[in-house]
Scaffold this motif. Structure first.
Motif, PDB file in Angstrom:
ATOM      1  N   ASP A  92       0.863  -1.187   0.000  1.00 35.70           N
ATOM      2  CA  ASP A  92       0.000   0.000   0.000  1.00 35.70           C
ATOM      3  C   ASP A  92       0.893   1.228   0.000  1.00 35.70           C
ATOM      4  OD1 ASP A  92      -2.393  -1.492   0.353  1.00 35.70           O
ATOM      5  OD2 ASP A  92      -2.065  -1.554   2.515  1.00 35.70           O
ATOM      6  N   ASN A  93       0.516   2.269  -0.761  1.00 36.79           N
ATOM      7  CA  ASN A  93       1.325   3.481  -0.806  1.00 36.79           C
ATOM      8  C   ASN A  93       0.418   4.693  -1.021  1.00 36.79           C
ATOM      9  OD1 ASN A  93       4.127   4.715  -1.083  1.00 36.79           O
ATOM     10  ND2 ASN A  93       3.170   5.445  -2.957  1.00 36.79           N
ATOM     11  N   ALA A  94       0.691   5.774  -0.279  1.00 37.06           N
ATOM     12  CA  ALA A  94      -0.010   7.049  -0.461  1.00 37.06           C
ATOM     13  C   ALA A  94       1.046   8.094  -0.820  1.00 37.06           C
ATOM     14  CB  ALA A  94      -0.768   7.444   0.801  1.00 37.06           C
ATOM     15  N   SER A  95       1.128   8.419  -2.101  1.00 35.35           N
ATOM     16  CA  SER A  95       2.259   9.214  -2.586  1.00 35.35           C
ATOM     17  C   SER A  95       2.192  10.684  -2.192  1.00 35.35           C
ATOM     18  CB  SER A  95       2.372   9.081  -4.107  1.00 35.35           C
ATOM     19  OG  SER A  95       1.164   9.468  -4.739  1.00 35.35           O
ATOM     20  N   ASN A  96       1.000  11.207  -1.865  1.00 36.81           N
ATOM     21  CA  ASN A  96       0.920  12.622  -1.484  1.00 36.81           C
ATOM     22  C   ASN A  96       0.681  12.829   0.003  1.00 36.81           C
ATOM     23  OD1 ASN A  96      -1.718  11.674  -1.465  1.00 36.81           O
ATOM     24  ND2 ASN A  96      -2.595  13.579  -2.299  1.00 36.81           N
ATOM     25  N   LEU A  97       0.754  11.762   0.798  1.00 36.50           N
ATOM     26  CA  LEU A  97       0.452  11.874   2.225  1.00 36.50           C
ATOM     27  C   LEU A  97       1.519  12.656   2.979  1.00 36.50           C
ATOM     28  CD1 LEU A  97      -1.419  11.312   4.529  1.00 36.50           C
ATOM     29  CD2 LEU A  97      -0.468   9.011   4.732  1.00 36.50           C
ATOM     30  N   GLN A  98       2.775  12.556   2.543  1.00 37.99           N
ATOM     31  CA  GLN A  98       3.836  13.331   3.189  1.00 37.99           C
ATOM     32  C   GLN A  98       3.528  14.827   3.087  1.00 37.99           C
ATOM     33  OE1 GLN A  98       6.839  11.463   4.218  1.00 37.99           O
ATOM     34  NE2 GLN A  98       7.286  13.277   5.462  1.00 37.99           N
ATOM     35  N   GLN A  99       3.118  15.261   1.924  1.00 33.45           N
ATOM     36  CA  GLN A  99       2.785  16.664   1.712  1.00 33.45           C
ATOM     37  C   GLN A  99       1.547  17.059   2.516  1.00 33.45           C
ATOM     38  OE1 GLN A  99       1.868  17.533  -2.362  1.00 33.45           O
ATOM     39  NE2 GLN A  99       1.405  19.691  -2.000  1.00 33.45           N
ATOM     40  N   ILE A 100       0.529  16.206   2.524  1.00 37.02           N
ATOM     41  CA  ILE A 100      -0.688  16.505   3.279  1.00 37.02           C
ATOM     42  C   ILE A 100      -0.389  16.566   4.765  1.00 37.02           C
ATOM     43  CG2 ILE A 100      -2.925  15.547   3.967  1.00 37.02           C
ATOM     44  CD1 ILE A 100      -3.263  14.537   1.138  1.00 37.02           C
ATOM     45  N   SER A 101       0.436  15.654   5.268  1.00 31.43           N
ATOM     46  CA  SER A 101       0.761  15.635   6.687  1.00 31.43           C
ATOM     47  C   SER A 101       1.456  16.921   7.104  1.00 31.43           C
ATOM     48  CB  SER A 101       1.658  14.430   7.004  1.00 31.43           C
ATOM     49  OG  SER A 101       2.003  14.413   8.369  1.00 31.43           O
ATOM     50  N   GLY A 102       2.328  17.437   6.239  1.00 34.31           N
ATOM     51  CA  GLY A 102       2.992  18.700   6.557  1.00 34.31           C
ATOM     52  C   GLY A 102       1.995  19.837   6.644  1.00 34.31           C
ATOM     53  N   ALA A 103       1.004  19.824   5.763  1.00 36.81           N
ATOM     54  CA  ALA A 103      -0.019  20.873   5.787  1.00 36.81           C
ATOM     55  C   ALA A 103      -0.911  20.757   7.018  1.00 36.81           C
ATOM     56  CB  ALA A 103      -0.860  20.800   4.521  1.00 36.81           C
ATOM     57  N   LEU A 104      -1.160  19.528   7.467  1.00 38.58           N
ATOM     58  CA  LEU A 104      -1.977  19.326   8.659  1.00 38.58           C
ATOM     59  C   LEU A 104      -1.250  19.744   9.924  1.00 38.58           C
ATOM     60  CD1 LEU A 104      -3.581  15.808   7.992  1.00 38.58           C
ATOM     61  CD2 LEU A 104      -4.675  18.038   7.779  1.00 38.58           C
ATOM     62  N   GLY A 105       0.060  19.747   9.899  1.00 36.86           N
ATOM     63  CA  GLY A 105       0.829  20.098  11.091  1.00 36.86           C
ATOM     64  C   GLY A 105       1.105  18.931  12.001  1.00 36.86           C
ATOM     65  N   GLY A 106       0.885  17.723  11.546  1.00 32.77           N
ATOM     66  CA  GLY A 106       1.175  16.541  12.353  1.00 32.77           C
ATOM     67  C   GLY A 106       0.076  16.259  13.354  1.00 32.77           C
ATOM     68  N   PHE A 107       0.385  15.428  14.351  1.00 36.58           N
ATOM     69  CA  PHE A 107      -0.565  15.077  15.395  1.00 36.58           C
ATOM     70  C   PHE A 107       0.039  15.441  16.744  1.00 36.58           C
ATOM     71  CE2 PHE A 107      -1.199  11.870  12.017  1.00 36.58           C
ATOM     72  CZ  PHE A 107      -2.466  12.275  11.634  1.00 36.58           C
ATOM     73  N   GLY A 108      -0.795  15.595  17.732  1.00 44.43           N
ATOM     74  CA  GLY A 108      -0.293  15.910  19.067  1.00 44.43           C
ATOM     75  C   GLY A 108      -1.264  16.807  19.797  1.00 44.43           C
ATOM     76  N   ALA A 109      -0.747  17.627  20.721  1.00 45.39           N
ATOM     77  CA  ALA A 109      -1.586  18.503  21.537  1.00 45.39           C
ATOM     78  C   ALA A 109      -2.356  19.484  20.655  1.00 45.39           C
ATOM     79  CB  ALA A 109      -0.720  19.266  22.530  1.00 45.39           C
ATOM     80  N   ASN A 110      -3.662  19.625  20.954  1.00 46.24           N
ATOM     81  CA  ASN A 110      -4.551  20.542  20.247  1.00 46.24           C
ATOM     82  C   ASN A 110      -4.700  20.215  18.757  1.00 46.24           C
ATOM     83  OD1 ASN A 110      -4.888  22.090  22.643  1.00 46.24           O
ATOM     84  ND2 ASN A 110      -2.924  23.110  22.220  1.00 46.24           N
ATOM     85  N   LEU A 111      -4.267  19.031  18.355  1.00 43.02           N
ATOM     86  CA  LEU A 111      -4.408  18.595  16.973  1.00 43.02           C
ATOM     87  C   LEU A 111      -5.120  17.247  16.976  1.00 43.02           C
ATOM     88  CD1 LEU A 111      -0.915  19.584  15.540  1.00 43.02           C
ATOM     89  CD2 LEU A 111      -3.106  20.607  14.942  1.00 43.02           C
ATOM     90  N   PRO A 112      -5.659  16.827  15.874  1.00 42.25           N
ATOM     91  CA  PRO A 112      -6.416  15.561  15.884  1.00 42.25           C
ATOM     92  C   PRO A 112      -5.532  14.373  16.189  1.00 42.25           C
ATOM     93  CG  PRO A 112      -6.023  16.297  13.646  1.00 42.25           C
ATOM     94  CD  PRO A 112      -5.609  17.428  14.538  1.00 42.25           C
ATOM     95  N   SER A 113      -6.115  13.409  16.882  1.00 43.21           N
ATOM     96  CA  SER A 113      -5.385  12.172  17.129  1.00 43.21           C
ATOM     97  C   SER A 113      -5.383  11.339  15.860  1.00 43.21           C
ATOM     98  CB  SER A 113      -6.048  11.384  18.261  1.00 43.21           C
ATOM     99  OG  SER A 113      -7.373  11.043  17.900  1.00 43.21           O
ATOM    100  N   GLY A 114      -4.431  10.431  15.778  1.00 42.25           N
ATOM    101  CA  GLY A 114      -4.383   9.530  14.646  1.00 42.25           C
ATOM    102  C   GLY A 114      -5.434   8.446  14.762  1.00 42.25           C
ATOM    103  N   GLY A 115      -5.451   7.547  13.765  1.00 40.41           N
ATOM    104  CA  GLY A 115      -6.397   6.453  13.781  1.00 40.41           C
ATOM    105  C   GLY A 115      -6.080   5.461  14.895  1.00 40.41           C
ATOM    106  N   GLY A 116      -7.107   4.757  15.352  1.00 43.94           N
ATOM    107  CA  GLY A 116      -6.913   3.763  16.388  1.00 43.94           C
ATOM    108  C   GLY A 116      -6.428   2.445  15.828  1.00 43.94           C
ATOM    109  N   SER A 117      -5.712   1.688  16.641  1.00 44.70           N
ATOM    110  CA  SER A 117      -5.205   0.379  16.220  1.00 44.70           C
ATOM    111  C   SER A 117      -6.324  -0.638  16.188  1.00 44.70           C
ATOM    112  CB  SER A 117      -4.102  -0.088  17.176  1.00 44.70           C
ATOM    113  OG  SER A 117      -4.637  -0.301  18.471  1.00 44.70           O
TER     114      SER A 117
END
Length: 535
Positions: free
Chosen positions: A449-474
């Motif tokens: 599986d590969n998402a070729s534009n996710l690196q760029q999208i993640s940078g625009a989102l600002g990552g995950f952490g405090a005051n930002l959305p949590s990632g998906g659950g396991s």
């Protein structure tokens, strides 16, 4: 002597009366699909005039043949079903029951998963929030959830029309709240010991005299020509990188015999209208496909872990178009340059190519010493919903919508627009069947599986952490992802053996390898052994 003859004659008349009243002496050809690629010339539901074929008296050998032919009549729809059993009930319609008991044992080198990874990425303490030490420790699991039962029904031919219907169920329902109290969905012993019965397939298929078939109900997605694309491995289907899903739909298809003399070369066009990818969608998804197959070039192959049999060489192309629409969320949800309650509407599309190539084909209809390449490649945008649990570690909050489900993994909402992920998947396996009537086989495979534009999208989102959305659950409920993964690879080696036609065992070693946007790498080494009783 006369008395004995009279008794025999009376019993014969009684048997005939019972058959006339409530039974049906099967016309074997009537239960073959006219357009099935596994039918031989002349074994069709109707003759050229469109009238039903004749009946014949049934012996035990005939009944064995009938069970086999009845099974074959569903082969173009359910090639992943087990071999024909003998639980057949005769009437105006013919009904057969089939299925299997499956017992799985699983060892993982870490706690990234429950027993069913699907397309989720492995994790470690550096990319998992909380429970890092637990995630980095090994685990062992057992289950019977993939055991299955199905009922297939087939009508007699009436004025050239024939109806088939199928209901198939297993125990892999999404757990929701039925696990042990206090545990997350997908976790807890209750998910394994008290599974929920669920519908896999529920459809009817109408064969017409001349213009093909119409299928209505829940069935495999046409995207990827499922289920012929399902890799032969022990992972409870699907493994990563394999288009896989059953959806409510209306489908038309027709198999065209290109070679009038031998009817070996066949072309199958198909189109379908399918349920949309999200719970708020107002427009259905559309799929279309074209497949070329040659039944003169046959091979032994296994689809998934139960659909073992002889299949023709084939190449298929397919496409899917889906609509994403809804309204931007507000309140405590992140903004991402969006305006609350603003509507968005976007179309995305994806394509797939699938191949079954007999490298060492079957000779003289005898399986064994066969080598087959099975492969698939998909590309497009917003088609993650065709790959179960493929979220790339993105949680539902990252899509920033009002009340909608089904967006995560397909794209994000930014600047009041739906931004789809550019997704590519591919898989290939080589299946070799030994010269012991194909009872033993070895398989090597890879899936990505590969998402070729996710690196760029993640940078625009600002990552995950405090005051930002949590990632998906396991999948096992132990953690959420601290960052999304952009690339997942699964490699494996399998050994299979059929001890009897009804008893099968498989042993697999596989490795899941994920790359995350921050550069982290996570691995899970999995050893799995499964036993099957097919009925």
């Amino acid at each position: 002597m006369t008395t004995g003859k009279r008794k025999a004659r009376a019993l014969a008349w009684l048997a005939a009366a019972l058959l006339a009243a409530g039974g049906w002496t099967p016309a074997f050809a009537d239960n073959l699909t006219p357009d099935s690629p596994y039918s031989q010339p002349g074994q069709t539901a109707t003759n050229q005039s469109g009238t039903p074929s004749g009946s014949q008296k049934a012996t035990q050998a005939d009944m064995d043949q009938f069970n086999s032919e009845f099974h074959n009549s569903f082969q173009n729809l359910m090639p992943d079903a087990p071999p024909p059993g003998y639980s057949t009930m005769m009437g105006k319609w013919v009904t057969t029951m089939y299925g299997f008991v499956q017992v799985d044992t699983v060892y993982d080198s870490n706690n990234s998963y429950n027993n069913w990874p699907f397309n989720a990425a492995p994790a470690n303490a550096s990319v998992a929030s909380g429970n890092g030490s637990t995630v980095d420790s090994p685990r062992f699991g057992m289950d019977v959830n993939n055991s299955r039962i199905g009922f297939a029904l087939s009508s007699p031919v009436y004025n050239g029309y024939k109806i088939r219907a199928l209901l198939e169920m297993d125990f892999l329902a999404s757990p929701g709240g039925q696990t042990i109290s206090g545990t997350s969905p997908g976790s807890g012993l209750g998910y394994v010991t008290n599974p929920i019965f669920r519908i896999r397939h529920f459809f009817f298929d109408v064969t017409t005299p001349s213009w093909g078939n119409v299928l209505v109900g829940q069935y495999w997605s046409l995207f990827g020509w499922q289920p012929y694309n399902i890799q032969n491995n022990l992972q409870i289907a699907p493994g990563p990188g394999t288009a896989y899903g059953r959806f409510p739909q209306i489908r038309w298809y027709k198999i065209l015999h290109m070679d009038e003399l031998s009817q070996g070369l066949m072309l199958e066009p198909a189109v379908a209208v399918m349920t949309p990818p999200t719970t708020t969608g107002g427009i259905p998804a559309f799929t279309e496909g074209l497949k070329l197959s040659d039944s003169h070039l046959m091979t032994e192959m296994m689809i998934g872990d139960t659909g073992k049999g002889q299949f023709p060489a084939s190449i298929g192309i397919s496409g899917i178009e889906q609509n994403y629409s809804g309204y931007v969320g507000g309140g405590s949800k992140p903004v991402y340059n969006n305006t609350s309650n603003t509507g968005f509407n976007s179309w995305t599309a994806a394509g797939a190519v699938d191949l079954v190539l007999p490298i060492i084909p079957i000779h003289n209809d005898k399986p064994g010493n066969n080598l087959t390449l099975q492969a698939e490649y998909t590309w497009g945008q917003g088609d993650a919903w065709q790959f179960p649990n493929l979220s790339f570690g993105l949680g539902g909050a990252t899509v920033n919508t009002l009340g909608g489900q089904g967006f995560a993994g397909n794209g994000v909402i930014m600047n009041n627009q739906f931004l789809p992920l550019d997704i590519q998947t591919y898989n290939a396996d080589l299946q070799y069947y030994f010269p012991d009537d194909a009872r033993t086989s070895i398989v090597v495979g890879i899936a990505v599986d590969n998402a070729s534009n996710l690196q760029q999208i993640s940078g625009a989102l600002g990552g995950f952490g405090a005051n930002l959305p949590s990632g998906g659950g396991s999948s096992n409920g132990l953690y959420t992802y601290l960052e999304p993964d952009t690339h997942l690879t699964f490699t494996y080696v399998d050994l299979w053996h059929d001890f009897t036609p009804a008893v099968r065992a498989g042993l697999e070693f596989g490795q899941y390898d994920a790359v995350y946007v921050g550069g982290a790498n996570a691995l899970d080494n999995r050893v799995m052994m499964s036993w099957f009783y097919l009925f």
